[in-house]
Design a protein around this motif. Structure first.
Motif, PDB file in Angstrom:
ATOM      1  N   ASN A 500       5.677   4.237  -3.819  1.00  0.00           N
ATOM      2  CA  ASN A 500       6.623   3.170  -3.439  1.00  0.00           C
ATOM      3  C   ASN A 500       7.885   3.244  -4.290  1.00  0.00           C
ATOM      4  N   GLU A 522       8.424   0.456   5.275  1.00  0.00           N
ATOM      5  CA  GLU A 522       7.100  -0.165   5.246  1.00  0.00           C
ATOM      6  C   GLU A 522       6.338   0.452   4.073  1.00  0.00           C
ATOM      7  N   ASN A 524       3.152   0.447   1.469  1.00  0.00           N
ATOM      8  CA  ASN A 524       1.756   0.018   1.377  1.00  0.00           C
ATOM      9  C   ASN A 524       1.531  -0.806   0.113  1.00  0.00           C
ATOM     10  N   TYR A 560      12.684   5.652   9.721  1.00  0.00           N
ATOM     11  CA  TYR A 560      11.465   4.918   9.383  1.00  0.00           C
ATOM     12  C   TYR A 560      10.828   5.603   8.175  1.00  0.00           C
ATOM     13  N   GLN A 562       7.670   5.154   5.479  1.00  0.00           N
ATOM     14  CA  GLN A 562       6.431   4.418   5.256  1.00  0.00           C
ATOM     15  C   GLN A 562       5.609   5.097   4.170  1.00  0.00           C
ATOM     16  N   THR A 563       4.818   4.306   3.455  1.00  0.00           N
ATOM     17  CA  THR A 563       3.792   4.849   2.565  1.00  0.00           C
ATOM     18  C   THR A 563       2.435   4.375   3.061  1.00  0.00           C
ATOM     19  N   HIS A 564       1.447   5.259   2.945  1.00  0.00           N
ATOM     20  CA  HIS A 564       0.098   4.950   3.428  1.00  0.00           C
ATOM     21  C   HIS A 564      -0.909   5.295   2.338  1.00  0.00           C
TER      22      HIS A 564
END
Length: 641
Positions: A500, A522, A524, A560, A562-564
Motif C-alpha cells: 500500500n 483500491e 487492501n 485502476y 489495486q492491492t490484494h
C-alpha cells in the motif's frame, strides 16, 4: 577395466553425413570426430566412438548410467537444450522440402493448414516447442521417414536439417528444397547434467583450440571455401582405380596385340565407364558446392573478396549495397570510399576496422589483406551493441542525475523546514492574538486588517496558515520520496515492505502525469507485506503508471490500481483503458531496447528493468492486453511470513 573407463570418453555417433561424421573403409572420420579426438588429446583422455540410432543416443544422454558420455547434436541458436552443452561448434540450418511442382515456402505463414513432418527430438522439434505453429504436425523418427511419407502423399512438407537433406536428396529425385533457411542452428557437444564437470573440461579444450587456431584449421579442412568434401566409399574408390587399370591394360593390349578392333572396343567401354564416373563425381561436387554456397549465403554478415582493380572476386551478397551507398559513412560522418580504403589496406598491409553508420543502423567494417593484391571485406551489424553502449552512458547520466536530485532535495528540505517551523509559530500567535483583536474591535469599531473586517481577516489568516502548512508538508513528503528513490541500490538491504505504501509513494511521484487522468485506488486492508527493496519497487510501479498514462487518452483515461492479499501471495494490479497491444508487441514487450515509442524518446529499457527487478524479488509479472481494449499488469509476490 575401471582405470580404462576413467581415462576414456565415449562419443556417441549417429550421422552418416559428410563432412561431419561418417565411415570410410571402416574408419570413423569427419569434422566432429576429429574435433572431439583432438579435445581428448588435450584432456589426456582416449576417445571411443560408438554408433547408435539417434533416438537411442538421445535416450542415453539423458541417462546418467549410460555408456555414452558425449554426443553432438544441433540446437537452435536462440534456444538451449536442458542438457549440459558446449560452446557452438559449427553453424547449420533447416528448411522446408516438398515434392517437385509444389509452391515455394517463403515463411512460416505458408505452412498454415499443411501437414508438416517433424523429426522427434531433433533441433527443429526443440525450436518449435517454444514457437507453436498453425499447422498439422506429423512426428517421424527420421528425416528419411519424412521424405518417404512425402512421396506417399502422407505429408505436404518436411522440415529437415540441411546436412542430412544433402545426403537424402539424390535418393529421392522427386523431392526438392522449397524455401530459404527457416531455423538457424549450431552443432554442440552435449552430455548428461551429472557430467557437467566433463563438459567444462571439453569447453576449456575447445576454447584452447579456437585460441590456438587449430579449430580454424579443422573448419578449413572440412568446410573451407574451395574445398569440397565428397563421401566416396571404398568400393567406389576401388572401382575408379580398377577402371584406370583396365584403361591402361587396354592401351597396352592395343599396342602389343593384333586384335585392334577388340582392343578399341575394350578401350571404348573403359572410357565410357570413366566418363560416366567423372560425370557422376562432377555432379556430386557441383551439388555440394551449391549447398556450401547456400550456407555462406545464409550467413547474416556480409563477406566480399575484391582485388586491387576493385573487381569483386566472390561475395555472399549480404548487405553488399552498403559498400557503394553514399549514405554508408564513418560514425564521425566522414564519407566512405571503398576504393581508397582497399588501396590503403593493401599499401600498408594492415587490417582496417571502423564503426560505420547507415540510416538508423550501425555497422562494423573490417578490411583484411589476404594477398598482395586482394582483401576480404567483412560487414557486421552492431546496432544492438551501439544501443547497449548508449544505454550504459544513459545509465551513468541518470546516476549523476540521481545524485544531483538527492542534493537538490536536501537543499529544498532546509527552507521547507523553516516554513513549517515559522507557520507553526504564526498559528500559535494567531490563537493568542484573537482575544486581543476582539477586545480592540470594541474600542475601535472601524478598525480593519489588510482592508478586511477583523473577524474575517483573522479567519483568512488562520486558513492561510493551514494552507501554507499543508503545502509545506506536501513538499516535504515529495522531497523525502525523491531522496529515497535516488538512493543507491543495496541488494543486501531487503526489508519488509508495505505494498500500500509503495502505491502511495509512486502516485505522489507521478502526480504530474496522472493529473489529466481518472485514477481509482483500491488498497487492501490490512496492507499486504512482502520482503524486498522498497526503492526498486517504487521504480517498477512508477514506470508502469507512466506507461499507462502514455497509453491512455488525455482527460478520458482511467487507471485502476489495486492491492490484494491471499493465503500465499500479495498482489498489485494496474489496469488502464488505453490503446492496448497486439500479440506481436506483447511477445517482445520485456526485450531490452524494444519500444513502440522510439520517435517520442522511448529507450525500450523500462519494462526490461522492471522484469529484472520483479524476478530478483522472486515475483511474477503477468501482462494481459488487447488492442483497443486496454492493458492489465499483475505483480504477484510471495507473501512475507
Amino acid at each position: 577395466m575401471p582405470a580404462l573407463a576413467q581415462e576414456s570418453i565415449v562419443f556417441g555417433v549417429h550421422s552418416k553425413t559428410a563432412p561431419l561424421e561418417w565411415r570410410n573403409n571402416g574408419v570413423d572420420q569427419g569434422f566432429n570426430i576429429e574435433l572431439i579426438d583432438r579435445i581428448g588429446q588435450l584432456m589426456d583422455k582416449r576417445i571411443l566412438v560408438r554408433r547408435k540410432s539417434f533416438q537411442q543416443l538421445v535416450k542415453d544422454v539423458h541417462n546418467p548410467d549410460s555408456d555414452i558420455d558425449v554426443i553432438a547434436v544441433v540446437s537452435p541458436v536462440n534456444l538451449d537444450r536442458k542438457l549440459s552443452q558446449s560452446d557452438p561448434i559449427y553453424a547449420t540450418h533447416a528448411k522446408a522440402y516438398t515434392l517437385q511442382g509444389k509452391a515455394l515456402i517463403n515463411s512460416w505463414a505458408d505452412l498454415i493448414g499443411k501437414r508438416v513432418a517433424i523429426k522427434k527430438g531433433a533441433f527443429v522439434d526443440v525450436y518449435l516447442s517454444g514457437y507453436p505453429q498453425q499447422f498439422e504436425r506429423i512426428d517421424v523418427d527420421l528425416y528419411e521417414t519424412g521424405f518417404q511419407r512425402l512421396i506417399n502423399n502422407e505429408v505436404d512438407v518436411v522440415i529437415a536439417e540441411s546436412f542430412v537433406a544433402r545426403r537424402l536428396l539424390p535418393l529421392y529425385p522427386s523431392v526438392r528444397s522449397s524455401s530459404d533457411a527457416l531455423i538457424y542452428g549450431a552443432f554442440n557437444f552435449v552430455c548428461n547434467g551429472k557430467k557437467s564437470a566433463l563438459m567444462d573440461q571439453i569447453n576449456d579444450a575447445l576454447r584452447q583450440l579456437k585460441l590456438s587456431g587449430e579449430y580454424d584449421k579443422l573448419v578449413n579442412k572440412w568446410f573451407g571455401t574451395g574445398r569440397e568434401k565428397v563421401d566416396l566409399t571404398s568400393t567406389q574408390q576401388r572401382m575408379f582405380w580398377l577402371a584406370i587399370l583396365i584403361s591402361i591394360i587396354s592401351a597396352m593390349g592395343m599396342i602389343y596385340t593384333g586384335f585392334i578392333s577388340v582392343s578399341l572396343h575394350k578401350r571404348k567401354k573403359a572410357l565410357d565407364a570413366e566418363l560416366m564416373q567423372r560425370r557422376r563425381v562432377e555432379a556430386e561436387i557441383s551439388a555440394l558446392s551449391k549447398q556450401f554456397q547456400s550456407v555462406l549465403d545464409g550467413m547474416p554478415h556480409g563477406v566480399t573478396i575484391v582485388n586491387q582493380a576493385m573487381q569483386r572476386l566472390w561475395s555472399n551478397d549480404n548487405n553488399i549495397h552498403l559498400l557503394v551507398s553514399p549514405e554508408f559513412r564513418y560514425i564521425d560522418n566522414h564519407p566512405f570510399q571503398l576504393k581508397s580504403a582497399v588501396l590503403d589496406t593493401l599499401s600498408d598491409q594492415h587490417s582496417l576496422t571502423a564503426d560505420m553508420v547507415y540510416q538508423q543502423q550501425y555497422w562494423q567494417l573490417q578490411i583484411h589483406p589476404i594477398a598482395h593484391d586482394q582483401v576480404v571485406v567483412l560487414l557486421e551489424e552492431s546496432t544492438e551493441q551501439h544501443r547497449l553502449r548508449h544505454a550504459n552512458e544513459e545509465a551513468s547520466r541518470l546516476a549523476s542525475l540521481g545524485e544531483l536530485s538527492a542534493g537538490i532535495a536536501h537543499e529544498i528540505n532546509n527552507p521547507t523546514g523553516l516554513i513549517v517551523h515559522a507557520i507553526a509559530l504564526f498559528s500559535a500567535a494567531m490563537k493568542d492574538l484573537t482575544p486581543a483583536a476582539q477586545h480592540y474591535i470594541k474600542v475601535n469599531p472601524f478598525w480593519q486588517i489588510a482592508g478586511l473586517e477583523p473577524v474575517k481577516a483573522m479567519d483568512e489568516l488562520a486558513q492561510s496558515c493551514d494552507t501554507i502548512n499543508e503545502g509545506a508538508q506536501r513538499i516535504s513528503r515529495i522531497v523525502n520520496d525523491l531522496k529515497r528513490y535516488a538512493l543507491p541500490h543495496l541488494a543486501s538491504e531487503n526489508t519488509a515492505v508495505s505494498l500500500n505504501e509503495v502505491v502511495q509513494v509512486a502516485l505522489r511521484l507521478t502526480a504530474n502525469q496522472t493529473k489529466t487522468h481518472e485514477v481509482i485506488i483500491e488498497l487492501n486492508s490490512p496492507t499486504p507485506m512482502v520482503m524486498g527493496d522498497a526503492q526498486q519497487l517504487h521504480q517498477v510501479l512508477i514506470n508502469l503508471i507512466q506507461n499507462a498514462c502514455h497509453a491512455c487518452p488525455s482527460h478520458t483515461g482511467r487507471l485502476y490500481i489495486q492491492t490484494h492479499l491471499t493465503a500465499q501471495h500479495a498482489k498489485i494490479s494496474i489496469s488502464d483503458n488505453g490503446c492496448g497491444m497486439d500479440s506481436a508487441t506483447l511477445k517482445r514487450i520485456t526485450e531490452p531496447f524494444f519500444t513502440t515509442r522510439r520517435t517520442e524518446g522511448g529507450t525500450g529499457l523500462g519494462l526490461s528493468v522492471c522484469s529484472r527487478i520483479i524476478k530478483a524479488h522472486n515475483a511474477e509479472m503477468q501482462i494481459h492486453s488487447s488492442q483497443g481494449k486496454g492493458t492489465q499488469i499483475n505483480l504477484i509476490f510471495p507473501l512475507f511470513q
